[in-house]
Design a protein around this motif. Structure first.
Motif, PDB file in Angstrom:
ATOM      1  N   ARG A 795       0.808  -1.224   0.000  1.00 14.06           N
ATOM      2  CA  ARG A 795       0.000   0.000   0.000  1.00 14.06           C
ATOM      3  C   ARG A 795       0.846   1.282   0.000  1.00 14.06           C
ATOM      4  NH1 ARG A 795      -2.524  -3.854   3.028  1.00 14.06           N
ATOM      5  NH2 ARG A 795      -4.776  -4.129   2.740  1.00 14.06           N
ATOM      6  N   ILE A 796       2.163   1.160   0.011  1.00 16.88           N
ATOM      7  CA  ILE A 796       3.035   2.340   0.061  1.00 16.88           C
ATOM      8  C   ILE A 796       2.898   3.141  -1.233  1.00 16.88           C
ATOM      9  CG2 ILE A 796       5.416   3.167   0.223  1.00 16.88           C
ATOM     10  CD1 ILE A 796       4.424   2.006   2.813  1.00 16.88           C
ATOM     11  N   GLU A 797       2.565   4.428  -1.068  1.00 16.37           N
ATOM     12  CA  GLU A 797       2.394   5.314  -2.219  1.00 16.37           C
ATOM     13  C   GLU A 797       3.597   6.235  -2.418  1.00 16.37           C
ATOM     14  OE1 GLU A 797      -1.185   7.399  -1.374  1.00 16.37           O
ATOM     15  OE2 GLU A 797      -2.446   5.596  -1.375  1.00 16.37           O
ATOM     16  N   ARG A 798       4.266   6.592  -1.308  1.00 13.58           N
ATOM     17  CA  ARG A 798       5.422   7.481  -1.390  1.00 13.58           C
ATOM     18  C   ARG A 798       6.573   6.799  -0.652  1.00 13.58           C
ATOM     19  NH1 ARG A 798       4.312  12.608  -2.976  1.00 13.58           N
ATOM     20  NH2 ARG A 798       6.112  13.438  -1.846  1.00 13.58           N
ATOM     21  N   LEU A 799       7.712   6.656  -1.332  1.00 15.69           N
ATOM     22  CA  LEU A 799       8.848   5.922  -0.776  1.00 15.69           C
ATOM     23  C   LEU A 799      10.134   6.717  -0.989  1.00 15.69           C
ATOM     24  CD1 LEU A 799      10.114   3.309   0.444  1.00 15.69           C
ATOM     25  CD2 LEU A 799      10.245   2.428  -1.910  1.00 15.69           C
ATOM     26  N   ALA A 800      10.890   6.924   0.087  1.00 16.65           N
ATOM     27  CA  ALA A 800      12.164   7.647  -0.017  1.00 16.65           C
ATOM     28  C   ALA A 800      13.300   6.737   0.442  1.00 16.65           C
ATOM     29  CB  ALA A 800      12.130   8.913   0.830  1.00 16.65           C
ATOM     30  N   LEU A 801      14.253   6.505  -0.481  1.00 14.73           N
ATOM     31  CA  LEU A 801      15.447   5.703  -0.204  1.00 14.73           C
ATOM     32  C   LEU A 801      16.703   6.508  -0.545  1.00 14.73           C
ATOM     33  CD1 LEU A 801      14.208   2.304  -1.705  1.00 14.73           C
ATOM     34  CD2 LEU A 801      14.459   2.851   0.724  1.00 14.73           C
ATOM     35  N   GLN A 802      16.616   7.802  -0.356  1.00 19.15           N
ATOM     36  CA  GLN A 802      17.741   8.687  -0.650  1.00 19.15           C
ATOM     37  C   GLN A 802      18.930   8.358   0.266  1.00 19.15           C
ATOM     38  OE1 GLN A 802      16.905  12.731   0.334  1.00 19.15           O
ATOM     39  NE2 GLN A 802      18.886  13.519  -0.290  1.00 19.15           N
ATOM     40  N   GLU A 803      20.133   8.344  -0.308  1.00 20.75           N
ATOM     41  CA  GLU A 803      21.373   8.184   0.451  1.00 20.75           C
ATOM     42  C   GLU A 803      21.311   6.976   1.404  1.00 20.75           C
ATOM     43  OE1 GLU A 803      24.226  10.896   3.289  1.00 20.75           O
ATOM     44  OE2 GLU A 803      22.875  11.957   1.919  1.00 20.75           O
ATOM     45  N   THR A 804      21.029   5.806   0.822  1.00 20.27           N
ATOM     46  CA  THR A 804      20.977   4.578   1.623  1.00 20.27           C
ATOM     47  C   THR A 804      22.102   3.616   1.236  1.00 20.27           C
ATOM     48  OG1 THR A 804      19.279   3.781   0.078  1.00 20.27           O
ATOM     49  CG2 THR A 804      18.523   4.653   2.195  1.00 20.27           C
ATOM     50  N   LYS A 805      23.141   4.156   0.570  1.00 20.77           N
ATOM     51  CA  LYS A 805      24.357   3.407   0.220  1.00 20.77           C
ATOM     52  C   LYS A 805      24.113   2.351  -0.872  1.00 20.77           C
ATOM     53  CE  LYS A 805      26.396   5.676   3.527  1.00 20.77           C
ATOM     54  NZ  LYS A 805      27.292   6.808   3.216  1.00 20.77           N
ATOM     55  N   LEU A 806      23.141   2.600  -1.748  1.00 15.79           N
ATOM     56  CA  LEU A 806      22.844   1.653  -2.821  1.00 15.79           C
ATOM     57  C   LEU A 806      23.846   1.834  -3.969  1.00 15.79           C
ATOM     58  CD1 LEU A 806      18.941   1.888  -2.920  1.00 15.79           C
ATOM     59  CD2 LEU A 806      20.384   0.285  -1.634  1.00 15.79           C
ATOM     60  N   THR A 807      24.321   0.713  -4.493  1.00 14.32           N
ATOM     61  CA  THR A 807      25.314   0.706  -5.570  1.00 14.32           C
ATOM     62  C   THR A 807      24.681   0.132  -6.845  1.00 14.32           C
ATOM     63  OG1 THR A 807      26.062  -1.392  -4.630  1.00 14.32           O
ATOM     64  CG2 THR A 807      27.318   0.574  -4.047  1.00 14.32           C
ATOM     65  N   PRO A 808      25.402   0.119  -7.983  1.00 17.68           N
ATOM     66  CA  PRO A 808      24.793  -0.299  -9.261  1.00 17.68           C
ATOM     67  C   PRO A 808      24.104  -1.658  -9.232  1.00 17.68           C
ATOM     68  CG  PRO A 808      26.917   0.710  -9.665  1.00 17.68           C
ATOM     69  CD  PRO A 808      26.783   0.616  -8.177  1.00 17.68           C
ATOM     70  N   GLU A 809      24.639  -2.620  -8.446  1.00 19.46           N
ATOM     71  CA  GLU A 809      24.037  -3.960  -8.464  1.00 19.46           C
ATOM     72  C   GLU A 809      22.613  -3.994  -7.926  1.00 19.46           C
ATOM     73  OE1 GLU A 809      27.097  -4.072  -4.965  1.00 19.46           O
ATOM     74  OE2 GLU A 809      26.941  -3.182  -6.975  1.00 19.46           O
ATOM     75  N   TYR A 810      22.184  -2.945  -7.259  1.00 17.96           N
ATOM     76  CA  TYR A 810      20.805  -2.903  -6.752  1.00 17.96           C
ATOM     77  C   TYR A 810      19.811  -2.385  -7.804  1.00 17.96           C
ATOM     78  CZ  TYR A 810      22.864  -3.595  -2.140  1.00 17.96           C
ATOM     79  OH  TYR A 810      23.545  -4.103  -1.069  1.00 17.96           O
ATOM     80  N   CYS A 811      20.320  -1.783  -8.846  1.00 22.24           N
ATOM     81  CA  CYS A 811      19.444  -1.093  -9.807  1.00 22.24           C
ATOM     82  C   CYS A 811      18.464  -2.039 -10.499  1.00 22.24           C
ATOM     83  CB  CYS A 811      20.285  -0.353 -10.843  1.00 22.24           C
ATOM     84  SG  CYS A 811      21.154   1.065 -10.136  1.00 22.24           S
ATOM     85  N   GLU A 812      18.949  -3.208 -10.879  1.00 21.37           N
ATOM     86  CA  GLU A 812      18.059  -4.150 -11.558  1.00 21.37           C
ATOM     87  C   GLU A 812      16.923  -4.570 -10.632  1.00 21.37           C
ATOM     88  OE1 GLU A 812      18.242  -8.293 -14.158  1.00 21.37           O
ATOM     89  OE2 GLU A 812      20.061  -7.491 -13.205  1.00 21.37           O
ATOM     90  N   SER A 813      17.233  -4.764  -9.355  1.00 25.93           N
ATOM     91  CA  SER A 813      16.193  -5.162  -8.393  1.00 25.93           C
ATOM     92  C   SER A 813      15.180  -4.055  -8.180  1.00 25.93           C
ATOM     93  CB  SER A 813      16.842  -5.543  -7.060  1.00 25.93           C
ATOM     94  OG  SER A 813      17.703  -6.647  -7.215  1.00 25.93           O
ATOM     95  N   LEU A 814      15.626  -2.792  -8.319  1.00 28.90           N
ATOM     96  CA  LEU A 814      14.690  -1.674  -8.154  1.00 28.90           C
ATOM     97  C   LEU A 814      13.582  -1.705  -9.207  1.00 28.90           C
ATOM     98  CD1 LEU A 814      17.106   1.281  -7.278  1.00 28.90           C
ATOM     99  CD2 LEU A 814      15.409   0.246  -5.762  1.00 28.90           C
ATOM    100  N   LEU A 815      13.858  -2.386 -10.300  1.00 29.27           N
ATOM    101  CA  LEU A 815      12.839  -2.515 -11.358  1.00 29.27           C
ATOM    102  C   LEU A 815      11.579  -3.219 -10.851  1.00 29.27           C
ATOM    103  CD1 LEU A 815      14.858  -3.420 -14.575  1.00 29.27           C
ATOM    104  CD2 LEU A 815      13.227  -1.538 -14.299  1.00 29.27           C
ATOM    105  N   SER A 816      11.763  -4.048  -9.806  1.00 34.77           N
ATOM    106  CA  SER A 816      10.602  -4.776  -9.275  1.00 34.77           C
ATOM    107  C   SER A 816       9.561  -3.835  -8.682  1.00 34.77           C
ATOM    108  CB  SER A 816      11.057  -5.781  -8.214  1.00 34.77           C
ATOM    109  OG  SER A 816      11.629  -5.110  -7.096  1.00 34.77           O
TER     110      SER A 816
END
Length: 883
Positions: A795-816
């Motif tokens: 049910r989350i409509e607004r999500l903030a993950l700014q500056e959480t130490k994410l690197t390129p390998e997480y990008c594909e998973s963000l597609l989910s």
């Protein structure tokens, strides 16, 4: 901590340090290591473990992986003790390497205890061995002088060996005595330089910073054990001769001094002092004029013939003066009138000032104790060391309960009850307060045994109920003998109130007579203690808080509208907070269930006084509606309402205010307990802004039971850690959770926090807006959190993950996240995606079905990649792309 960042240690200084240490024989290094052992253990506990282990690993002294593994298996203290022992067992080279490692760490970790140890080692190294031996063995004395000293030791041992634990009437017939070595618990003493007029009651203020100090212990809290009071002072760059120890009433100043004197007399502490003289200001109040020589002889008459010889070696003398706040003399340590002759007749103030200023017996040492409030008017800068007793931290509190009950099951039950009651637990840092709590709970347990129908509901829930129960216990005992003299309670209550208003803790016989307190009454010893010898006897309440409770109770025993209104207005007007606890008690007694605790012994308390106080509270609440109301004033009123237990009053008066903003205001755990009651009473709060309130483990624990009732909760920048996530989980998963917006931005959450957060979000039905920015969430567990956030049922409509130490390998998973068709806003800026992650971010932007705004800036993209991102705006006209 800035005061410790004065300079940067250079490589040349490190080499000089290495050369200096290399000069010492192994025997000397072992002496130094043992001398600093307690400090080293505390330093390792406080500093970043990995930093120390990396330094030691770099020098091939230990295996980093092995000790990291060991640290996970044992607590901080056990690990520190083990590491210090292991280094020592490895021999001279390891010890030298350890010292060098610590010396190099001070640039990045300028902990005052670390700086103090290194400073003492470098500044006093050449004389340190001699000083250590002097403290251990003492100066060489002639045979007759040695006999005189031994008599003095035996006298002091007799006076200090026994620790008396007072018991309230009704629990035992008499007080119990214990060997001080058996029952003494270490008190936390910290460096403190600031004494000024405090805006809060001193008990509340000190209790409030306990959690703060617990956290500061990991960064810049200088802890001083009793055997360090006269050790090298890093701040003043000297071995202190004049030391000031402050502490709130009942925190253990006198007990600390008693243990200090006992350890000296027993040969265990500071044998550099050939003679220690212990005086209490309260007992010196009867002396109008006297000489230092007479002061000593009056207390220690057997020293009469040796006194001249004692004075000849002034550097071997220590004078302890306990309870400056109880002195009737206004001691001005900066005064010009000083004396030089120990036989000169002077006031106590002049003698003490002259000893501190070193015009009298130059070279002697002086130790003075006082309440913080008295020190606001005292020139403290002339002391070489100024420290403050913080009392018990959690471990010592639990140990106290075990000592009191002497039954593990009972002690655990009592401590658990208090631990769950934030209002009571906050003040448990004060030993005498622990005694009062244990006394009352012991009575409750006894009543429970007698009446099996009795439940935990009868146990005190507020501080007012605690003291009402304490008093009812005293009165119940006396009721068995004769009727209670209500006039006596009124008289002693009036005297108590006068003392609260005038900062008076110690009363004379004349004071008692002025307030018609009958000293022959069988009730006297239940309220006050006697000090001194006839005819110079003084009286003080068992504890300041008992005095404050009696000051409030008298208005319900003898109600006068004019007198009560004046008392309320005066208490509210005090700028130093001295009226705060009085106001809380008088508000607490407005509750009929609290008053009923005393009814069997003194009859009905005034219902008119209760109505009067409630009207006063209503007026106080109305003043909170004005713009720019001071948050401390608001919390003081809230605290009084909490003691009153009047939920209807809170709901009708505060319930209309749907927003509570305490952002950037330090909230102590007690404040959080108060806020919890307010939220529980109001229920419909829309916004609670607790950004940058320094809420940490205990504070979150106190307020968490009611946070689920709020629509929007802001907990940004509160240094919450993974250890606090179970509490956050309980809030989010509460069956009646109303939270729609939750900000946990800029805290200390880590990868370990992701799984419990995922489980909580999955179970929650109300949350729509979640900000987890500026937390170190990257790691394997982050994928589990992402899986929940990407679920079609999320049910989350607004999500903030700014500056959480994410690197390129997480990008594909963000597609989910495209599976979450409720998501309209996403902030993934200020991570480390780079150009490698761009194709997946591009696909996310182009394919997400519901996203209306995305923030992706500050992700180490090249200029060309940023241009490409902006060009995507043409393809997604329904979405705002922010760089």
């Amino acid at each position: 901590m800035d005061e410790f960042r004065g300079r940067v240690i250079t490589s040349d200084e490190i080499r000089q340090f290495q050369q200096k240490l290399a000069q010492y024989e192994e025997r000397q290094l072992n002496i130094f290591y043992e001398y600093f052992k307690e400090d080293l253990i505390y330093i390792i506990e406080c500093l970043d473990t990995l930093s120390i282990l990396r330094e030691l690993n770099f020098r091939n002294l230990i295996s980093l992986e092995q000790y990291v593994s060991i640290k996970k298996q044992c607590g901080a203290t056990a690990f520190a003790e083990m590491l210090v022992e292991d280094i020592h067992s490895l021999g001279r080279d390891a010890v030298l390497g350890f010292w060098e490692s610590l010396y190099g760490l001070q640039n990045d970790h300028p902990h005052p205890n670390l700086l103090g140890v290194l400073d003492e080692l470098t500044q006093r190294g050449d004389h340190l061995e001699q000083s250590i031996h002097l403290d251990k063995d003492g100066p060489v004395l002639s045979p007759d002088f040695k006999v005189c000293q031994e008599e003095h030791r035996q006298t002091l041992l007799g006076k200090t060996q026994t620790l008396v634990e007072h018991r309230a009437p009704g629990l035992t017939c008499e007080s119990q005595s214990f060997d001080i070595s058996e029952r003494y618990l270490d008190l936390i003493v910290v460096s403190s330089q600031h004494f000024r007029s405090r805006p809060q009651h001193e008990l509340i203020a000190t209790g409030g910073i306990h959690e703060h100090y617990l956290q500061r212990a990991q960064s810049n809290l200088e802890r001083i054990s009793p055997n360090r009071l006269f050790r090298w002072c890093h701040r003043k760059r000297c071995v202190p001769q004049t030391v000031l120890v402050s502490g709130v009433p009942g925190v253990g100043k006198t007990t600390l001094m008693q243990k200090f004197v006992f350890d000296w007399a027993n040969g265990k502490l500071y044998q550099r002092f050939a003679f220690v003289f212990f005086f209490k200001f309260r007992e010196l109040n009867s002396k109008d004029e006297l000489s230092l020589a007479k002061m000593i002889i009056d207390e220690y008459p057997y020293l009469h013939n040796q006194l001249d010889k004692i004075f000849q070696n002034s550097g071997q003398l220590l004078f302890i003066f306990d309870g400056l706040d109880e002195s009737k003399y206004q001691i001005d340590l900066k005064q010009m009138e000083l004396c030089t002759n120990p036989c000169s007749m002077q006031t106590v103030g002049v003698i003490v000032s002259s000893l501190v200023r070193q015009t009298l017996l130059n070279g002697c040492s002086v130790l003075i104790t006082s309440r913080p409030t008295r020190l606001a008017t005292v020139e403290t800068s002339i002391f070489h060391r100024v420290s403050e007793i913080m009392g018990f931290f959690p471990k010592e509190r639990e140990t106290y309960f075990l000592h009191f009950f002497r039954d593990y099951t009972m002690a655990e039950k009592a401590f658990h009850y208090v631990r769950e009651n934030g209002m009571l637990y906050t003040f448990c840092y004060i030993p005498s307060y622990c005694w009062i709590i244990c006394t009352v709970l012991s009575m409750c347990f006894r009543a429970q045994k007698i009446n099996s129908a009795s439940t935990i509901e009868f146990f005190p829930k507020t501080v007012t109920q605690l003291f009402a129960s304490f008093l009812s216990n005293i009165l119940a005992n006396h009721c068995q003998q004769r009727c209670i003299d209500k006039n006596f309670l009124i008289s002693i209550g009036r005297m108590a109130e006068n003392g609260v208003n005038s900062h008076t803790l110690s009363f004379t016989k004349d004071d008692l007579e002025a307030f018609s307190v009958d000293t022959s009454s069988h009730l006297v010893t239940s309220f006050v203690m006697e000090s001194g010898k006839p005819p110079h006897v003084s009286y003080s309440f068992l504890h300041l808080t008992i005095q404050e409770f009696m000051a409030a109770l008298v208005h319900y025993l003898d109600y006068s509208p004019e007198r009560l209104q004046k008392a309320l207005e005066e208490a509210k007007s005090y700028k130093d907070g001295r009226g705060e606890i009085f106001l809380r008690f008088i508000s607490g007694l407005s509750d009929s269930s609290t008053r009923s605790l005393l009814k069997p012994y003194i009859g009905d308390l005034s219902a008119e006084a209760s109505k009067h106080v409630i009207r006063f509270l209503q007026t106080s609440i109305s003043t909170l509606q004005t713009p720019n109301t001071d948050n401390r004033m608001r919390l003081n009123v809230f605290a009084s309402l909490t003691e009153s237990r009047n939920k209807a009053l809170v709901s009708s008066s505060i319930g209309s205010n749907k927003q509570l903003d305490f952002s950037e205001f330090y909230l102590a755990p007690l404040d959080c307990t108060v806020l919890a009651f307010i939220l529980e009473s109001c229920k419909g709060t829309e916004l609670l802004d607790l950004c940058s309130c320094f809420i940490q483990t205990e504070g979150l624990e106190r307020i968490s039971p009611t946070l689920h009732t709020v629509t929007e909760v802001r907990l940004t920048n509160n240094n919450l850690r993974h250890e606090d996530v179970p509490r956050i989980y309980s809030i989010i998963t509460h069956p009646k959770c109303r939270i729609q917006t939750l900000s946990l931005r800029n805290n200390g959450l880590t990868e370990e926090s992701c799984l419990p957060l995922a489980l909580a979000i999955n179970e929650n039905k109300s949350l729509r807006d979640l900000d987890l920015s500026k937390n170190k969430l990257a790691g394997d567990d982050f994928y589990q959190l992402l899986a929940v956030l990407s679920d079609p049922a999320c049910r989350i409509e607004r999500l903030a993950l700014q500056e959480t130490k994410l690197t390129p390998e997480y990008c594909e998973s963000l597609l989910s996240l495209t599976n979450n068709t409720k998501l309209v806003f996403l902030n993934i800026s200020s991570n480390f995606f780079g150009n490698t992650g761009y194709p997946h971010i591009q696909k996310l932007i182009l394919t997400h079905p519901s996203l209306k705004e995305i923030k992706v800036g500050m992700n180490e993209f090249s200029e060309e990649t940023e241009k490409n991102l902006l060009q995507l705006q043409r393809h997604r006209t329904d979405m705002t792309i922010n760089l």
